[in-house]
Design a protein around this motif. Structure first.
Motif, PDB file in Angstrom:
ATOM      1  N   VAL A 120      57.548   4.979  30.710  1.00  0.00           N
ATOM      2  CA  VAL A 120      57.182   6.228  31.384  1.00  0.00           C
ATOM      3  C   VAL A 120      56.376   7.065  30.402  1.00  0.00           C
ATOM      4  CG1 VAL A 120      58.044   8.335  32.459  1.00  0.00           C
ATOM      5  CG2 VAL A 120      59.254   6.181  32.811  1.00  0.00           C
ATOM      6  N   LYS A 121      55.187   7.491  30.839  1.00  0.00           N
ATOM      7  CA  LYS A 121      54.306   8.310  30.005  1.00  0.00           C
ATOM      8  C   LYS A 121      54.106   9.657  30.693  1.00  0.00           C
ATOM      9  CE  LYS A 121      51.797   4.291  28.294  1.00  0.00           C
ATOM     10  NZ  LYS A 121      50.468   3.670  28.114  1.00  0.00           N
ATOM     11  N   VAL A 122      54.393  10.729  29.968  1.00  0.00           N
ATOM     12  CA  VAL A 122      54.296  12.077  30.520  1.00  0.00           C
ATOM     13  C   VAL A 122      53.204  12.842  29.783  1.00  0.00           C
ATOM     14  CG1 VAL A 122      55.511  14.257  30.935  1.00  0.00           C
ATOM     15  CG2 VAL A 122      56.764  12.077  31.086  1.00  0.00           C
ATOM     16  N   PHE A 123      52.282  13.405  30.548  1.00  0.00           N
ATOM     17  CA  PHE A 123      51.232  14.278  30.021  1.00  0.00           C
ATOM     18  C   PHE A 123      51.454  15.655  30.635  1.00  0.00           C
ATOM     19  CE2 PHE A 123      49.597  10.009  30.233  1.00  0.00           C
ATOM     20  CZ  PHE A 123      48.904   9.838  29.053  1.00  0.00           C
ATOM     21  N   HIS A 124      51.570  16.683  29.813  1.00  0.00           N
ATOM     22  CA  HIS A 124      51.689  18.062  30.310  1.00  0.00           C
ATOM     23  C   HIS A 124      50.494  18.819  29.753  1.00  0.00           C
ATOM     24  CE1 HIS A 124      54.712  21.376  31.587  1.00  0.00           C
ATOM     25  NE2 HIS A 124      53.467  21.752  31.838  1.00  0.00           N
ATOM     26  N   GLU A 125      49.601  19.242  30.651  1.00  0.00           N
ATOM     27  CA  GLU A 125      48.301  19.800  30.273  1.00  0.00           C
ATOM     28  C   GLU A 125      48.197  21.288  30.606  1.00  0.00           C
ATOM     29  OE1 GLU A 125      45.580  15.944  31.267  1.00  0.00           O
ATOM     30  OE2 GLU A 125      46.345  17.094  32.978  1.00  0.00           O
ATOM     31  N   ASN A 126      47.253  21.928  29.949  1.00  0.00           N
ATOM     32  CA  ASN A 126      46.900  23.329  30.165  1.00  0.00           C
ATOM     33  C   ASN A 126      47.981  24.283  29.668  1.00  0.00           C
ATOM     34  OD1 ASN A 126      44.929  25.192  30.919  1.00  0.00           O
ATOM     35  ND2 ASN A 126      45.906  25.561  32.893  1.00  0.00           N
ATOM     36  N   LEU A 127      48.673  23.880  28.613  1.00  0.00           N
ATOM     37  CA  LEU A 127      49.668  24.748  27.984  1.00  0.00           C
ATOM     38  C   LEU A 127      48.914  25.720  27.090  1.00  0.00           C
ATOM     39  CD1 LEU A 127      52.152  21.881  27.218  1.00  0.00           C
ATOM     40  CD2 LEU A 127      52.600  23.780  28.781  1.00  0.00           C
ATOM     41  N   GLN A 128      48.765  26.943  27.542  1.00  0.00           N
ATOM     42  CA  GLN A 128      47.877  27.898  26.888  1.00  0.00           C
ATOM     43  C   GLN A 128      48.527  28.668  25.741  1.00  0.00           C
ATOM     44  OE1 GLN A 128      46.078  30.311  29.938  1.00  0.00           O
ATOM     45  NE2 GLN A 128      45.874  28.554  31.273  1.00  0.00           N
ATOM     46  N   LEU A 129      49.833  28.793  25.759  1.00  0.00           N
ATOM     47  CA  LEU A 129      50.512  29.571  24.734  1.00  0.00           C
ATOM     48  C   LEU A 129      51.263  28.641  23.789  1.00  0.00           C
ATOM     49  CD1 LEU A 129      51.998  32.338  27.069  1.00  0.00           C
ATOM     50  CD2 LEU A 129      49.870  32.445  25.740  1.00  0.00           C
ATOM     51  N   ASP A 130      51.205  28.945  22.496  1.00  0.00           N
ATOM     52  CA  ASP A 130      51.862  28.119  21.484  1.00  0.00           C
ATOM     53  C   ASP A 130      53.348  27.961  21.770  1.00  0.00           C
ATOM     54  OD1 ASP A 130      51.789  26.662  18.961  1.00  0.00           O
ATOM     55  OD2 ASP A 130      52.945  28.358  18.166  1.00  0.00           O
ATOM     56  N   GLU A 131      53.999  29.040  22.196  1.00  0.00           N
ATOM     57  CA  GLU A 131      55.432  28.976  22.478  1.00  0.00           C
ATOM     58  C   GLU A 131      55.728  28.032  23.642  1.00  0.00           C
ATOM     59  OE1 GLU A 131      55.939  33.036  25.042  1.00  0.00           O
ATOM     60  OE2 GLU A 131      54.978  33.110  23.090  1.00  0.00           O
ATOM     61  N   HIS A 132      54.817  27.967  24.630  1.00  0.00           N
ATOM     62  CA  HIS A 132      55.006  27.041  25.756  1.00  0.00           C
ATOM     63  C   HIS A 132      54.817  25.600  25.305  1.00  0.00           C
ATOM     64  CE1 HIS A 132      53.977  30.441  28.805  1.00  0.00           C
ATOM     65  NE2 HIS A 132      55.195  30.525  28.351  1.00  0.00           N
ATOM     66  N   LEU A 133      53.861  25.362  24.421  1.00  0.00           N
ATOM     67  CA  LEU A 133      53.609  24.015  23.907  1.00  0.00           C
ATOM     68  C   LEU A 133      54.858  23.477  23.218  1.00  0.00           C
ATOM     69  CD1 LEU A 133      51.116  22.002  23.567  1.00  0.00           C
ATOM     70  CD2 LEU A 133      51.078  22.848  21.235  1.00  0.00           C
ATOM     71  N   LYS A 134      55.411  24.261  22.326  1.00  0.00           N
ATOM     72  CA  LYS A 134      56.611  23.821  21.593  1.00  0.00           C
ATOM     73  C   LYS A 134      57.814  23.688  22.527  1.00  0.00           C
ATOM     74  CE  LYS A 134      55.145  25.828  17.246  1.00  0.00           C
ATOM     75  NZ  LYS A 134      55.303  26.948  16.322  1.00  0.00           N
ATOM     76  N   GLY A 135      58.002  24.680  23.395  1.00  0.00           N
ATOM     77  CA  GLY A 135      59.137  24.641  24.312  1.00  0.00           C
ATOM     78  C   GLY A 135      59.065  23.474  25.282  1.00  0.00           C
ATOM     79  N   CYS A 136      57.861  23.197  25.784  1.00  0.00           N
ATOM     80  CA  CYS A 136      57.700  22.051  26.690  1.00  0.00           C
ATOM     81  C   CYS A 136      57.912  20.737  25.950  1.00  0.00           C
ATOM     82  CB  CYS A 136      56.328  22.078  27.351  1.00  0.00           C
ATOM     83  SG  CYS A 136      56.192  23.333  28.639  1.00  0.00           S
ATOM     84  N   ALA A 137      57.418  20.644  24.733  1.00  0.00           N
ATOM     85  CA  ALA A 137      57.623  19.424  23.940  1.00  0.00           C
ATOM     86  C   ALA A 137      59.113  19.168  23.753  1.00  0.00           C
ATOM     87  CB  ALA A 137      56.909  19.525  22.601  1.00  0.00           C
ATOM     88  N   GLY A 138      59.838  20.208  23.335  1.00  0.00           N
ATOM     89  CA  GLY A 138      61.277  20.058  23.135  1.00  0.00           C
ATOM     90  C   GLY A 138      62.022  19.801  24.430  1.00  0.00           C
ATOM     91  N   GLY A 139      61.618  20.493  25.489  1.00  0.00           N
ATOM     92  CA  GLY A 139      62.263  20.303  26.786  1.00  0.00           C
ATOM     93  C   GLY A 139      62.063  18.903  27.325  1.00  0.00           C
ATOM     94  N   TRP A 140      60.802  18.435  27.320  1.00  0.00           N
ATOM     95  CA  TRP A 140      60.553  17.068  27.790  1.00  0.00           C
ATOM     96  C   TRP A 140      61.317  16.061  26.940  1.00  0.00           C
ATOM     97  CZ3 TRP A 140      59.331  16.208  32.416  1.00  0.00           C
ATOM     98  CH2 TRP A 140      58.395  16.960  33.110  1.00  0.00           C
ATOM     99  N   HIS A 141      61.303  16.258  25.631  1.00  0.00           N
ATOM    100  CA  HIS A 141      61.986  15.331  24.729  1.00  0.00           C
ATOM    101  C   HIS A 141      63.471  15.229  25.103  1.00  0.00           C
ATOM    102  CE1 HIS A 141      62.212  13.519  20.510  1.00  0.00           C
ATOM    103  NE2 HIS A 141      63.418  13.392  21.030  1.00  0.00           N
ATOM    104  N   ALA A 142      64.143  16.373  25.210  1.00  0.00           N
ATOM    105  CA  ALA A 142      65.570  16.364  25.498  1.00  0.00           C
ATOM    106  C   ALA A 142      65.853  15.815  26.908  1.00  0.00           C
ATOM    107  CB  ALA A 142      66.134  17.775  25.347  1.00  0.00           C
ATOM    108  N   HIS A 143      65.071  16.250  27.892  1.00  0.00           N
ATOM    109  CA  HIS A 143      65.290  15.752  29.254  1.00  0.00           C
ATOM    110  C   HIS A 143      65.062  14.244  29.336  1.00  0.00           C
ATOM    111  CE1 HIS A 143      66.216  19.345  31.510  1.00  0.00           C
ATOM    112  NE2 HIS A 143      65.171  19.978  31.000  1.00  0.00           N
ATOM    113  N   LEU A 144      64.010  13.753  28.688  1.00  0.00           N
ATOM    114  CA  LEU A 144      63.751  12.305  28.735  1.00  0.00           C
ATOM    115  C   LEU A 144      64.815  11.513  27.985  1.00  0.00           C
ATOM    116  CD1 LEU A 144      59.872  12.288  28.402  1.00  0.00           C
ATOM    117  CD2 LEU A 144      61.223  11.723  30.433  1.00  0.00           C
ATOM    118  N   ASP A 145      65.405  12.105  26.949  1.00  0.00           N
ATOM    119  CA  ASP A 145      66.529  11.439  26.288  1.00  0.00           C
ATOM    120  C   ASP A 145      67.702  11.291  27.252  1.00  0.00           C
ATOM    121  OD1 ASP A 145      65.121  11.143  23.935  1.00  0.00           O
ATOM    122  OD2 ASP A 145      66.244  12.665  22.821  1.00  0.00           O
TER     123      ASP A 145
END
Length: 175
Positions: A120-145
């Motif tokens: 499964v490959k997940v792409f999350h695009e158009n993350l305009q704010l640095d805080e959203h980029l980090k939060g989405c990275a961590g969120g996807w990581h934990a949810h996919l685990d």
């Protein structure tokens, strides 16, 4: 396979997981609310471009630990996006609602049958704010685990504990 999300293009994160299940079952984990709520969020997923994807988050279903300090995720949140691409069971893409005054983001999930199950490959695009980029990275990581745990018929980890663990690394990686 790198289990951490990468930010190779501005405003986009990419993360992948290998699941020990068929591509059809992986698709169901993403599109059937009763299965999706076990690792991510509940809600319905339409079956055609333009139809709704309802993201009904209640992290209390995924964690006995409380949300980390400063996170405004204690109460259930319901969001609605629109399907932008669907090719069952190979690809699902949809808009992801953003806060007011911020353009919506876009998520694309690709599914590939492999010998040991499904990639499964997940792409999350158009993350305009640095805080959203980090939060989405961590969120996807934990949810996919959690999804990986469930697909392998293991007990799912506690979401907020896992999120806190990986966020420390994302603050370093995506600084």
């Amino acid at each position: 396979m790198n289990t951490y999300a990468v930010n190779e293009q501005a405003g986009t994160i990419f993360i992948e997981r290998s699941l020990q299940c068929s591509i059809e079952m992986a698709w169901r984990y993403w599109t059937e609310g009763e299965l999706r709520m076990k690792w991510f969020c509940g809600g319905v997923t339409g079956e055609a471009v333009g139809e709704l994807v309802v993201l009904d988050f209640d992290h209390r279903r995924l964690s006995t630990a409380g949300a980390p300090e400063g996170m405004d995720c204690g109460e259930p949140v319901k969001m609605e996006g629109r399907i932008t691409k669907i090719d069952k069971p190979n690809c699902l893409a949809f808009s992801w609602p953003s806060p007011p005054d911020v353009e919506d983001t876009h998520v694309e999930i690709n599914f590939e049958s492999v010998d040991e199950g499904t990639l499964v490959k997940v792409f999350h695009e158009n993350l305009q704010l640095d805080e959203h980029l980090k939060g989405c990275a961590g969120g996807w990581h934990a949810h996919l685990d959690l999804l990986q745990d469930i697909a392998s018929e293991s007990e799912a980890r506690d979401f907020w504990i896992r999120y806190s663990e990986v966020m420390e690394e994302y603050h370093r990686r995506l600084a």
